[in-house]
Structures are given as C-alpha cells and as structure tokens.
Design a protein around this motif. Structure first.
Motif, short mmCIF file in Angstrom:
data_model
loop_
_atom_site.label_atom_id
_atom_site.label_comp_id
_atom_site.label_asym_id
_atom_site.label_seq_id
_atom_site.Cartn_x
_atom_site.Cartn_y
_atom_site.Cartn_z
N SER A 172 0.83 -1.21 0.00
CA SER A 172 0.00 0.00 0.00
C SER A 172 0.86 1.26 0.00
CB SER A 172 -0.94 -0.01 1.21
OG SER A 172 -0.19 0.00 2.42
N ALA A 173 2.02 1.20 0.67
CA ALA A 173 2.91 2.36 0.67
C ALA A 173 3.42 2.65 -0.73
CB ALA A 173 4.08 2.14 1.63
N CYS A 174 3.78 1.60 -1.46
CA CYS A 174 4.29 1.78 -2.83
C CYS A 174 3.23 2.34 -3.77
CB CYS A 174 4.81 0.45 -3.38
SG CYS A 174 6.27 -0.19 -2.52
N VAL A 175 1.97 2.06 -3.50
CA VAL A 175 0.89 2.56 -4.35
C VAL A 175 0.39 3.92 -3.86
CG1 VAL A 175 -1.47 2.12 -5.13
CG2 VAL A 175 0.17 0.24 -5.01
N ALA A 176 0.22 4.06 -2.56
CA ALA A 176 -0.44 5.26 -2.02
C ALA A 176 0.46 6.49 -2.06
CB ALA A 176 -0.89 5.00 -0.58
N TYR A 177 1.75 6.33 -1.84
CA TYR A 177 2.61 7.52 -1.83
C TYR A 177 2.64 8.21 -3.19
CZ TYR A 177 6.67 10.54 -1.76
OH TYR A 177 7.50 11.63 -1.89
N PRO A 178 2.85 7.50 -4.31
CA PRO A 178 2.83 8.22 -5.59
C PRO A 178 1.49 8.88 -5.89
CG PRO A 178 3.86 6.08 -5.84
CD PRO A 178 3.24 6.10 -4.49
N LEU A 179 0.40 8.28 -5.41
CA LEU A 179 -0.92 8.81 -5.73
C LEU A 179 -1.37 9.90 -4.78
CD1 LEU A 179 -2.84 5.52 -6.62
CD2 LEU A 179 -1.67 7.10 -8.17
N PHE A 180 -1.03 9.76 -3.49
CA PHE A 180 -1.58 10.66 -2.47
C PHE A 180 -0.53 11.37 -1.62
CE2 PHE A 180 -4.52 7.05 -3.11
CZ PHE A 180 -5.53 7.74 -3.76
N GLY A 181 0.75 11.15 -1.87
CA GLY A 181 1.80 11.88 -1.19
C GLY A 181 1.80 11.65 0.31
N PHE A 182 1.86 12.73 1.07
CA PHE A 182 1.93 12.66 2.53
C PHE A 182 0.79 11.83 3.11
CE2 PHE A 182 -0.01 14.40 6.38
CZ PHE A 182 0.97 14.17 7.31
N TYR A 183 -0.39 11.94 2.56
CA TYR A 183 -1.54 11.24 3.13
C TYR A 183 -1.42 9.72 2.95
CZ TYR A 183 -3.52 15.89 3.41
OH TYR A 183 -3.73 17.22 3.71
N GLY A 184 -0.73 9.29 1.88
CA GLY A 184 -0.46 7.86 1.74
C GLY A 184 0.48 7.36 2.83
N LEU A 185 1.52 8.16 3.14
CA LEU A 185 2.43 7.79 4.23
C LEU A 185 1.71 7.80 5.58
CD1 LEU A 185 5.61 9.82 3.21
CD2 LEU A 185 5.07 7.43 2.69
N TRP A 186 0.82 8.76 5.75
CA TRP A 186 0.05 8.82 6.99
C TRP A 186 -0.83 7.58 7.14
CZ3 TRP A 186 -4.61 12.57 7.98
CH2 TRP A 186 -4.98 12.50 9.33
N GLY A 187 -1.42 7.12 6.05
CA GLY A 187 -2.21 5.89 6.11
C GLY A 187 -1.37 4.70 6.54
N VAL A 188 -0.12 4.64 6.07
CA VAL A 188 0.79 3.56 6.49
C VAL A 188 1.09 3.67 7.98
CG1 VAL A 188 3.09 2.58 6.18
CG2 VAL A 188 1.78 3.34 4.19
N ALA A 189 1.30 4.88 8.47
CA ALA A 189 1.55 5.09 9.89
C ALA A 189 0.33 4.66 10.72
CB ALA A 189 1.88 6.55 10.16
N LEU A 190 -0.88 4.94 10.24
CA LEU A 190 -2.08 4.51 10.97
C LEU A 190 -2.16 2.99 11.05
CD1 LEU A 190 -4.77 6.99 9.57
CD2 LEU A 190 -3.64 7.04 11.81
N MET A 191 -1.70 2.30 10.00
CA MET A 191 -1.68 0.83 10.06
C MET A 191 -0.74 0.34 11.15
SD MET A 191 -1.55 -0.27 6.07
CE MET A 191 -2.21 0.83 4.84
N GLY A 192 0.45 0.96 11.22
CA GLY A 192 1.39 0.56 12.26
C GLY A 192 0.83 0.78 13.65
N LEU A 193 0.13 1.89 13.86
CA LEU A 193 -0.50 2.14 15.17
C LEU A 193 -1.65 1.20 15.41
CD1 LEU A 193 -0.54 6.06 15.08
CD2 LEU A 193 0.87 4.63 16.56
N LEU A 194 -2.42 0.94 14.38
CA LEU A 194 -3.61 0.10 14.53
C LEU A 194 -3.25 -1.36 14.81
CD1 LEU A 194 -6.67 0.58 14.42
CD2 LEU A 194 -6.62 -0.06 12.00
N SER A 195 -2.05 -1.76 14.40
CA SER A 195 -1.65 -3.16 14.63
C SER A 195 -1.63 -3.52 16.12
CB SER A 195 -0.27 -3.41 14.01
OG SER A 195 0.72 -2.65 14.68
N TRP A 196 -1.42 -2.53 16.98
CA TRP A 196 -1.37 -2.80 18.41
C TRP A 196 -2.76 -2.95 19.02
CZ3 TRP A 196 3.23 -3.70 20.81
CH2 TRP A 196 4.36 -3.41 20.07
N ARG A 197 -3.78 -2.64 18.25
CA ARG A 197 -5.15 -2.78 18.75
C ARG A 197 -5.91 -3.90 18.05
NH1 ARG A 197 -8.49 2.37 18.00
NH2 ARG A 197 -10.01 0.94 18.87
N THR A 198 -5.35 -4.47 16.98
CA THR A 198 -6.06 -5.44 16.14
C THR A 198 -5.59 -6.85 16.47
OG1 THR A 198 -6.15 -3.77 14.39
CG2 THR A 198 -6.70 -6.02 13.79
#
Length: 487
Positions: A142-168
């Motif tokens: 998702s990082a490889c796809v989202a960053y070219p398409l959405f820039g900072f917000y794609g990286l932020w989505g990846v960061a949310l996954m890393g945080l969410l992993s501790w709750r899932t």
C-alpha cells in the motif's frame, strides 16, 4: 457556515483553480507524488462556482469521514470524530490571502480527500484476514501505491496501520510497526531517485501539503489545523484510551469547545471579505454592488479604494460621490506583503485600458503560481482587445475543456469570427475608449497604483472617457497623495 459566511472565498478559490478534461492535464498532475490527490482536489474545487454546491460536497465528504472513523477505529461514541472535521474546516477558514499565493492545486479539498484516503487504508488493513500474513504484506504494498498517488496522506495511512496493529487481534505488531516505519522512510526516497526528480528532497515527505512560505520564510502557525488533524486521528488509531466520565454530556461539551476553537481560528478580516465581494461584483459588471461593499469599510485598503474608484468612474459618479467614501491605506491583514498585482491588480489594469500589463502579470503569475481560470479568462479578453485572435483561440480552447466556463468561452469564441461584436460586449465596450496608442511594455515595479496614476496622467488622451479619467485621477491624487502607499 461556509456557504453563508465564505461564499465569496469559495467562489474565488475556484477562480484560482483550473481543472481540464484532458489526458495531458492528468499527466501534468502525476509528475509529482500526490498527483491523483491534487487532480481530484482540482476537480472538486471547481464546484465552488456555485458555493452552496461545493460546500454541500464538502459536507457529504465530512459526514462519510465521521462514519468511516467510527467503523475503522470502533469507537462507541461518534462525536470524537467531530474534532478532525473541525480541523478540516479550519484548513479552509484560516487561509485569507493565501488563496492567491498557495501553489498546491485543489487546496480546499486536498486535506479532506487525503484524510479520507488515509483512514480508508487503515480500514482496509483492519478488514483483511489475519492469516497468511496478509496484513503485514499489505503495508509495504500500500505504501508503494499510495505515496505516488496521495503523497503525505499515503504515508500517513501507512503510519495509521502501524499504530492500529497494536489494537487489532491477530496482527504481527512488531513486524507491522517496523515495516510501516521502513516503508515511510524508504518509499519516498526510492521514488525521488527513480521517478520524481523535480521534487526537492527536503519536501519528499510533505508532498500534497500546502507550503505556507513567502521569500523563504515559513509561517508555521497555519499548520496548526493540520497538526491537530494528524494528532487526533493518530490517537484514535493508537492503543491509548482516555477514560471519560459522564459520556452523555461530553458531546455537547465538545461541540462548544469546537465552536470556540473554529471561531478563534476563523479569518475574520472585514476588508478581505469586502475585497472578495467587490472583485466578484466587478466580474459581473455589478458596479452598484462594488459601491455597496465599499460603503461598509470605514478604514479601507488600497484595493478597496481602487475598485471603488473604478465603480464610480463606470457609473459616472466621480464628481458627485467621490468625497462621500472614506479613503485609507490599511495594510492587508496578512503576515506577508500582499501586492495588488497578485490579487486584484490584473483586472484593474484591464478595466483601465492597459491590457499589456494585465496580460504580462497573468503570464508571470501563471508560471510562478500555476494556471487558473481567472488568468485564462483575462488573457482571452486582453488578446481580443489587442486583436491577437490566435492567442485568444488558444486560451478559449482550454476554457472549453472546463465544466463551468464553457459557455463563457463559447461566447467570446464567436467574436473571433465576428470582430465587430467586441465593441458591443458589455465587459469590453467600456474598456475600448480608454485604450491608448502607446502599445509597449515596461516595468511597473509591482507598484500598481503609482503606475496607474503615472500612466493616466502622462497624457490626457484623445477620447472623452480618457480626458474624464485624467481629470478624476488628478483630483484624487491631489487629495489622497499621502495615503497611496503599497508594500
């Protein structure tokens, strides 16, 4: 609130925007990271041509985001999601004069669309089954796809996954967190060295965010809504929970806090809003509306004075009513110098019969800040007045590829084949008698009002309109010489 209090700002935003239904326009957006986001932002911004329609689209996106936040992070109460929405509202209401200077296309919708994409990425991560390491594999893909398409917000989505992993449940917490961090650091660097060579390496992690800078000076106060936005949603994704007693009353309390917060950050400069209203009236040739807005300003800016004088001249009321309006030199309420040539000056040059300087500044600002509907429309009018029909056809062809300015472009395209229509057009007819024979271009030193006065007083002109304008300008200059100050 936006449609009622900021209708002129929303309309101006779409005038400072350009979306073309062409493959080339799409390719031009995709040459930098976040291109799909800015393409979508440009497309949605054009709906502010009708401010209520554009604000309605924003409201629908925010309602969807509220629902998505609750589904993704599984919060029992929906009202905490109001804080991110309030932050998104503040990214619009704090802009002020930045609407003329920001280089990010579609800025009014970019934050909303980008935030929605980031949360959707976290929702997709959580929805994947825990088996076979699908969630772990999804992070770098998702990082490889989202960053070219959405820039900072794609990286932020990846960061949310890393945080969410501790709750899932079922997630490989350490592996997912490490992969998320590696993807956030490595993917922009790889893209920079392989695809996006034109992006400054210092900005590769912040692409698709507005840059609030002027002459190499950053104004970090304007990033507060973005910081609050990222911090709030990242807190939702983390394992941190805040015990809140008396939950049934917190919704009302939060609404009050958000109302105070939004009101505190709302850009409420009256002169700025009157300038926007007057500029919009000039675009409609509503000279009475220009004067109506000017009457409301007790301490006007130079832009208000110049647009008011133009309206008085158009209505033939310069001799009777000029002294009834206050004159002032209040500087625009902005932390950087706001120059008339970048805001309303191009239209003023055209209306006073100096199309070369209008065209020149449209070209310069187009190169520096990007092409907009306003600049293309002014360049069409300048080209028609100067008899440069080939250039006019070029800009008309571009405007015909927009959604809301096609009829305007077709109206003026008729004049290319029937030039006598130019003399009868309501927008061009008053300008033609003010044209002078000195068809040259020098430098105005970015001092629009001083240059206008010097240009008008340099020769009385041959037409009655030119002579009347000269007399009016001389009288105005003598009585207001000390207030004619530009930054």
């Amino acid at each position: 609130m936006l449609a009622v209090f900021e209708a002129d700002l929303l309309y101006t935003a779409q005038e400072q925007n350009l979306f073309l239904h062409t493959p080339l326009f799409f390719k031009q957006q995709m040459v930098r990271a976040g291109g799909l986001l800015t393409w979508a932002g440009c497309y949605l911004t054009q709906f502010f041509y009708y401010p209520m329609l554009g604000a309605g689209l924003l409201g629908l996106l925010w309602a969807f985001l509220l629902w998505l936040l609750q589904c993704t992070f599984r919060r029992k109460e929906p009202w905490p999601g109001l804080l991110p929405v309030a932050c998104l509202l503040m990214t619009i209401t704090t802009l002020g004069y930045w609407v003329y200077y920001l280089k990010l296309p579609g800025v009014l919708f970019d934050a909303t669309v980008g935030t929605t994409i980031a949360v959707l990425m976290a929702w997709a991560y959580r929805s994947l089954p825990a088996c076979y390491g699908l969630r772990t594999l999804f992070i770098p893909l998702s990082a490889c796809v989202a960053y070219p398409l959405f820039g900072f917000y794609g990286l932020w989505g990846v960061a949310l996954m890393g945080l969410l992993s501790w709750r899932t449940k079922g997630s490989s917490r350490i592996a997912d967190t490490v992969l998320a961090l590696l993807a956030i650091v490595a993917v922009p660097l790889i893209c920079y060295h392989t695809v996006y060579h034109e992006t400054n390496i210092a900005n590769i992690y912040w692409t698709a965010l507005p840059v609030f800078s002027y002459s190499d000076h950053r104004f970090f106060g304007y990033y507060v809504p973005y910081i609050l936005l990222v911090a709030t949603i990242s807190l939702f994704a983390s394992k941190v929970t805040i015990p809140l007693p008396h939950r049934e009353g917190l919704g009302v309390g939060l609404l009050l806090v958000l109302a105070i917060l939004v009101a505190a950050f709302w850009y409420k400069d009256g002169n700025f809003h009157r300038e926007l209203a007057m500029s919009r009236c000039i675009d409609r040739q509503d000279w009475s509306g220009v004067l109506s807005a000017a009457r409301k300003s007790k301490e006007p800016t130079r832009a208000i004075c110049l647009m008011r004088n133009l309206a008085l001249f158009r209505l033939g009321q310069t001799g009777n009513e000029m002294s009834l309006y206050p004159n002032g030199s209040v500087r625009p309420d902005a932390p950087f110098p706001v120059r008339l040539v970048h805001t309303y000056g191009k239209r003023l040059y055209l209306e006073y019969g100096i199309p070369n300087y209008c065209y020149r500044w449209c070209m310069e600002d187009g190169v520096e800040y990007g092409w907009t509907v306003e600049r293309l429309r002014l360049m069409v009018l300048c080209s028609l007045i100067n008899g440069e029909f080939t250039a006019a056809q070029h800009y008309i062809n571009l405007l015909k590829k927009t959604d809301f300015h096609r009829s305007w472009a077709r109206h003026y395209e008729d004049m290319l084949y029937r030039p006598p229509l130019i003399a009868n057009d309501p927008a061009l007819k008053p300008i033609l008698p003010l044209l002078r024979n000195d068809n040259f271009l020098t430098s105005d030193q970015s001092q629009l009002e001083h240059f206008l006065i010097e240009h008008i007083l340099s020769a009385p002109g041959n037409t009655r309109e030119q002579q009347e304008l000269t007399r009016f300008t001389m009288r105005y200059y003598r009585t207001n010489r000390s207030k004619i100050i530009e930054p």
